[in-house]
Design a protein around this motif. Structure first.
Motif, PDB file in Angstrom:
ATOM      1  N   LEU A  89     -27.626  26.294  66.533  1.00  0.00           N
ATOM      2  CA  LEU A  89     -26.971  25.216  65.788  1.00  0.00           C
ATOM      3  C   LEU A  89     -26.038  24.400  66.670  1.00  0.00           C
ATOM      4  CD1 LEU A  89     -26.061  27.103  62.469  1.00  0.00           C
ATOM      5  CD2 LEU A  89     -27.982  25.550  62.864  1.00  0.00           C
ATOM      6  N   SER A 111     -18.133  22.002  67.772  1.00  0.00           N
ATOM      7  CA  SER A 111     -19.381  21.832  68.499  1.00  0.00           C
ATOM      8  C   SER A 111     -19.241  22.473  69.873  1.00  0.00           C
ATOM      9  CB  SER A 111     -19.725  20.349  68.644  1.00  0.00           C
ATOM     10  OG  SER A 111     -18.865  19.731  69.576  1.00  0.00           O
ATOM     11  N   SER A 136     -27.568  30.705  58.478  1.00  0.00           N
ATOM     12  CA  SER A 136     -27.345  30.003  57.212  1.00  0.00           C
ATOM     13  C   SER A 136     -25.954  30.243  56.650  1.00  0.00           C
ATOM     14  CB  SER A 136     -28.386  30.432  56.170  1.00  0.00           C
ATOM     15  OG  SER A 136     -28.234  31.800  55.836  1.00  0.00           O
ATOM     16  N   ASN A 167     -23.722  23.837  55.272  1.00  0.00           N
ATOM     17  CA  ASN A 167     -24.481  22.597  55.127  1.00  0.00           C
ATOM     18  C   ASN A 167     -24.590  22.036  56.545  1.00  0.00           C
ATOM     19  OD1 ASN A 167     -25.281  19.884  54.848  1.00  0.00           O
ATOM     20  ND2 ASN A 167     -24.369  19.729  52.821  1.00  0.00           N
ATOM     21  N   THR A 168     -25.702  22.316  57.216  1.00  0.00           N
ATOM     22  CA  THR A 168     -25.811  21.965  58.633  1.00  0.00           C
ATOM     23  C   THR A 168     -25.906  20.462  58.869  1.00  0.00           C
ATOM     24  OG1 THR A 168     -28.205  22.340  58.509  1.00  0.00           O
ATOM     25  CG2 THR A 168     -26.835  24.174  59.252  1.00  0.00           C
ATOM     26  N   GLN A 169     -26.222  19.699  57.808  1.00  0.00           N
ATOM     27  CA  GLN A 169     -26.252  18.241  57.949  1.00  0.00           C
ATOM     28  C   GLN A 169     -24.841  17.665  57.941  1.00  0.00           C
ATOM     29  OE1 GLN A 169     -29.239  16.775  58.581  1.00  0.00           O
ATOM     30  NE2 GLN A 169     -29.921  18.927  58.529  1.00  0.00           N
ATOM     31  N   ASP A 170     -23.947  18.308  57.175  1.00  0.00           N
ATOM     32  CA  ASP A 170     -22.555  17.875  57.098  1.00  0.00           C
ATOM     33  C   ASP A 170     -21.712  19.122  56.847  1.00  0.00           C
ATOM     34  OD1 ASP A 170     -20.076  16.815  56.688  1.00  0.00           O
ATOM     35  OD2 ASP A 170     -20.643  15.481  55.043  1.00  0.00           O
ATOM     36  N   GLN A 173     -19.229  19.731  54.044  1.00  0.00           N
ATOM     37  CA  GLN A 173     -19.702  19.990  52.682  1.00  0.00           C
ATOM     38  C   GLN A 173     -20.149  21.440  52.500  1.00  0.00           C
ATOM     39  OE1 GLN A 173     -19.342  17.567  50.275  1.00  0.00           O
ATOM     40  NE2 GLN A 173     -18.276  16.629  52.032  1.00  0.00           N
ATOM     41  N   SER A 174     -19.908  22.288  53.474  1.00  0.00           N
ATOM     42  CA  SER A 174     -20.213  23.709  53.332  1.00  0.00           C
ATOM     43  C   SER A 174     -19.321  24.316  52.253  1.00  0.00           C
ATOM     44  CB  SER A 174     -19.988  24.439  54.658  1.00  0.00           C
ATOM     45  OG  SER A 174     -20.811  23.903  55.672  1.00  0.00           O
TER      46      SER A 174
END
Length: 666
Positions: A89, A111, A136, A167-170, A173-174
């Protein structure tokens, strides 16, 4: 095990906490190190470390404390306790505690380039963080320790596990769910009877303090160190399926003989009235032959909080009599006057001075192996002048009456087809290596300790990987013997033998045949002495397909991975099979409508049975017959009319007043 290189933070602390946690980023070949002294993450470049080169490693630092303080106002940075990197990730998860011991912490997501991506809430005092293998979820072990002590008006915060669904896109929002132990408050008595340790009068919801987590994609195993137990958490339902005591180590057995006397000599003895509470710190998982095993580093941990009226201490000093009649004085044991869950008429020592392997069964955990008294026996043999010395002194036997070498962490790795456990010893330092390919028949392989025991070292010190006291990571050694031959170069090899050549005169020494290697499916054997490949050429992998999964209406399937049945290497990854989607069936009546109640009918998927549509059938209403005289009125008797619903048979009646009542009314 060989020393290859080191990273020195430049900060040391006899109480530890400088370079305590390290996580490896395989994609970028970096080690992420928690520097508790500075509040920074040190990202160590490992590119200079090879099998033949020992060099000083360099690092860049990421000021997590400053990044966090710039983003959130309801959080006061207290400590950075753990880091876990997910190379796939490209992110690292960092556990952060609030300065106040009764406030929730956070997980900072960063990151691998050093950018702060998100801050997600965790429980109180998150002490360890880890990703599930599939990336996940992120889990934190939240200790919730009563750091202000115990007593009226003092909060003992709840221990818990936080599950963060990514929420790997954002990542902002996890979602996070913190799972406590309130469901076990009513079952405290059962847990005590099973040997789970509690502070007297304390409920599980506040007294259980998660220390460490090892997990699969669906199950988390949570070390409850002070309780001498493991909790098992279902990550699908976010509920604990059980809390299991690890039992007690019988110190009357010869194989468990330990040294409890500070007399400057190693003399292991057995004690009839003593046991050890395993109390693991670090734990790890290992799966072989379809069976899961849990490995525990049996450190032991006393509880000491607060001062004055709020002070709580569950340790006391006693004198124990050995099987030979000699006495061990001032031995630290768990105080039964303030503790529940201890075996009757036994002195309970902190820790097992060992590591253990447990088979995970449907009804709990079964110990299949314990290293017994190996750790004390091996360290006494390897370092005869420093047996059971502490991390902040070189005093012989100084830890014998306490917890001995204190195994703190354990990890698992596979080398040349064999699986090994590496156990770190906190006090004397060093790593124990065991072959656990067959878990029930594990065996000692090696012990390495590159600690510099000199009081005033005059040369570059020899430093141990991830050492929280010296503030170093990995290992590094410098220097050569002056004068004489110079055999310090790499091994020379002709494919069958190896030797050293003097760089000054060309003299050959140490000549021997290659030995100690094990060939794999794709690689030749590697000589344990010189690192050269030798022997027959590999025959290649023997392929089988695993992890196949059929697609359902709503979930995709998977064609399966190709794995070698000999060495276990994943040769190729499968492909995802798209979900099939629902297929509508016919309307089915679930509940018939009645005169007064509405009914219901559904359409279900013909493949999976999921209800796709629901329709209400209105109530029909009563269908009454005409009124019918069922009783004639008399002078003093009322009459009656009735009618009946033709559908359900319900009867409605009316009264006809008696004749006398008519006259009376007129």
């Amino acid at each position: 095990m060989n020393k290859l290189g080191s990273y020195v933070t430049g900060v040391s602390n006899k109480d530890g906490g400088v370079a305590e946690i390290v996580s490896y980023d395989a994609k970028n070949n970096q080690a992420w190190v928690v520097n508790g002294a500075t509040g920074k993450l040190d990202i160590v470049d490992l590119s200079s470390v090879t099998c033949a080169v020992s060099t000083q490693m360099t690092a860049k630092s990421l000021d997590i404390k400053a990044l966090v303080n710039d983003v959130i106002s309801d959080f006061t940075y207290g400590d950075m306790t753990s880091v876990s990197v997910n190379s796939q990730l490209g992110i690292a998860a960092v556990a952060l505690q609030d300065e106040a011991c009764d406030k929730n912490g956070y997980v900072a997501f960063v990151s691998t380039d050093g950018e702060l991506l998100a801050l997600i809430p965790a429980g109180i005092q998150p002490d360890m963080v880890t990703f599930t293998p599939d990336g996940s979820k992120v889990l934190t072990a939240n200790e919730g320790e009563p750091r202000n002590g115990v007593g009226d008006g003092i909060t003992d915060s709840a221990g818990s596990v936080t599950i963060i669904t990514l929420n790997t896109q954002d990542l902002t929002q996890s979602t996070s769910d913190t799972i406590g132990f309130e469901a076990y408050d009513a079952r405290r008595g059962d847990l005590v009877n099973q040997g789970v340790i509690f502070r007297k009068d304390a409920l599980p919801s506040v007294d259980l303090e998660p220390e460490y987590i090892a997990c699969t994609d669906s199950i988390a195993y949570v070390a409850l160190q002070e309780a001498n137990a493991i909790a098992i958490l279902d990550l699908g339902t976010n509920t604990y399926t059980g809390i299991y005591s690890l039992g007690y180590k019988d110190l009357s057995l010869t194989e468990n003989a330990i040294d409890l006397v500070g007399d400057d000599q190693y003399v292991p003895k057995t004690y009839e009235n003593a046991v050890g509470a395993y109390m693991p710190d670090g734990i790890s998982l290992y799966t072989t032959g379809g069976q899961t095993y849990l490995l525990t580093a049996n450190e032991g941990d006393a509880r000491e909080w607060g001062s004055g009226d709020s002070e709580y201490l569950n340790e006391k000093k006693v004198t124990l009599t050995a099987a030979d009649g000699t006495e061990a004085k001032k031995v630290r044991v768990i105080d039964p006057d303030v503790t529940d869950g201890l075996p009757e008429e036994k002195n309970v020592l902190f820790g097992g001075r060992s590591f253990s392997i447990y088979r995970v069964d449907s009804n709990g955990l079964t110990q299949v192996y314990d290293s017994a008294n190996d750790f004390e026996e091996k360290t006494a043999a390897y370092l005869p002048g420093f047996f059971n010395c502490s991390n902040d002194d070189n005093e012989y036997d100084s830890r014998s009456t306490k917890k001995g070498p204190e195994p703190e962490s354990v990890t698992v790795g596979t080398v040349n087809g064999s699986t090994y456990a590496f156990v770190a010893l906190e006090r004397i330092g060093g790593l124990m290596m065991y072959d656990i390919t067959d878990p029930a028949n594990a065996s000692f392989v090696n012990y390495i300790n590159s600690r510099d025991f000199s009081e005033k070292p005059e040369a570059t010190p020899i430093l141990l990987a991830a050492c929280e006291v010296s503030g170093t990571v990995a290992a590094y050694s410098v220097g050569s013997v002056p004068g004489g031959h110079d055999f310090g170069g790499a091994w020379d090899s002709d494919g069958e033998n190896h030797w050293h050549t003097c760089a000054k005169c060309g003299t050959i020494a140490d000549e021997a045949s290659h030995t100690g290697g094990t060939a794999t499916c794709t690689e030749q054997a590697v000589c344990k002495e010189c690192g050269a490949s030798y022997g027959d050429a590999p025959e290649g992998h023997s392929i089988t397909r695993v992890n196949e999964k059929e697609a359902t209406c709503t979930e995709p399937g998977y064609t399966g991975d190709e794995v070698c049945t000999v060495c276990g290497e994943k040769v190729s990854c499968g492909e995802e099979i798209s979900a099939e989607g629902h297929s509508h069936g016919e309307w089915e009546t679930v509940k018939e409508a009645t005169c007064e109640e509405a009914g219901e009918k559904d359409i279900k998927c013909v493949n999976c049975g999921e209800v796709l549509e629901t329709e209400i059938i209105p109530a029909a209403g009563h269908n009454y017959s005409a009124w019918k005289l069922t009783r004639l009125p008399g002078w003093s008797r009322d009459g009656e009319l009735s009618r009946t619903c033709r559908t359900c048979g319900e009867t409605m009646t009316k009264i006809i007043k008696s004749f006398s009542s008519w006259f009376k009314w007129n």
